[in-house]
Write an enzyme that holds these catalytic residues in place. Structure first.
Site, PDB file in Angstrom:
ATOM      1  N   HIS A  79       1.100  -1.271  -0.504  1.00 33.51           N
ATOM      2  CA  HIS A  79       0.314   0.365   0.545  1.00 33.51           C
ATOM      3  C   HIS A  79       0.678   1.436   0.216  1.00 33.51           C
ATOM      4  O   HIS A  79       2.145   0.915  -0.111  1.00 33.51           O
ATOM      5  CB  HIS A  79      -1.150  -0.027   1.390  1.00 33.51           C
ATOM      6  CG  HIS A  79      -0.040   0.505   2.341  1.00 33.51           C
ATOM      7  ND1 HIS A  79      -0.065   1.160   3.067  1.00 33.51           N
ATOM      8  CD2 HIS A  79       0.427  -0.632   3.478  1.00 33.51           C
ATOM      9  CE1 HIS A  79       0.786   1.254   4.127  1.00 33.51           C
ATOM     10  NE2 HIS A  79       1.216   0.073   4.310  1.00 33.51           N
ATOM     11  N   ALA A  80       0.618   2.432   0.048  1.00 32.21           N
ATOM     12  CA  ALA A  80       0.679   3.552   0.130  1.00 32.21           C
ATOM     13  C   ALA A  80       2.556   3.353  -0.209  1.00 32.21           C
ATOM     14  O   ALA A  80       3.201   3.529  -1.275  1.00 32.21           O
ATOM     15  CB  ALA A  80       0.631   4.209   1.416  1.00 32.21           C
TER      16      ALA A  80
END
Length: 90
Positions: A16-17
């Site tokens: 993620h991110a």
């Protein structure tokens, strides 16, 4: 030359991110086409939206594939990146 690696994602919150951004940036800098696949879905490893769309969680296995000169070296670097927990407190 085509090479591939199966990698277990180490980041405790998956891809993620921040870990996804680090991975995508490294794939973009590779200079050769790289794909990442989870299950039946495969996307361009240099696309942040593509990588996020895979929904890769901690402990998931992904398959990296690269084609071109230096594919093994590129995959070694990307494998090392995915095998590191980038969610640990700095």
């Amino acid at each position: 030359m085509t090479a591939s690696r199966t990698v277990t994602v180490a980041s405790s919150h998956g891809l993620h991110a921040r870990p996804a951004q680090l991975f995508v940036q490294a794939a973009q800098e590779a200079g050769i086409p790289v794909t990442i696949a989870k299950g039946e879905k495969s996307v361009d490893a240099a696309s942040i939206l593509g990588v996020l769309s895979l929904g890769v969680d901690h402990g998931d296995e992904v398959v990296l594939t690269a084609e071109g000169e230096g594919a093994d070296d590129v995959l070694d670097a990307l494998t090392a990146l995915l095998s590191t927990d980038h969610d640990e407190a700095a």
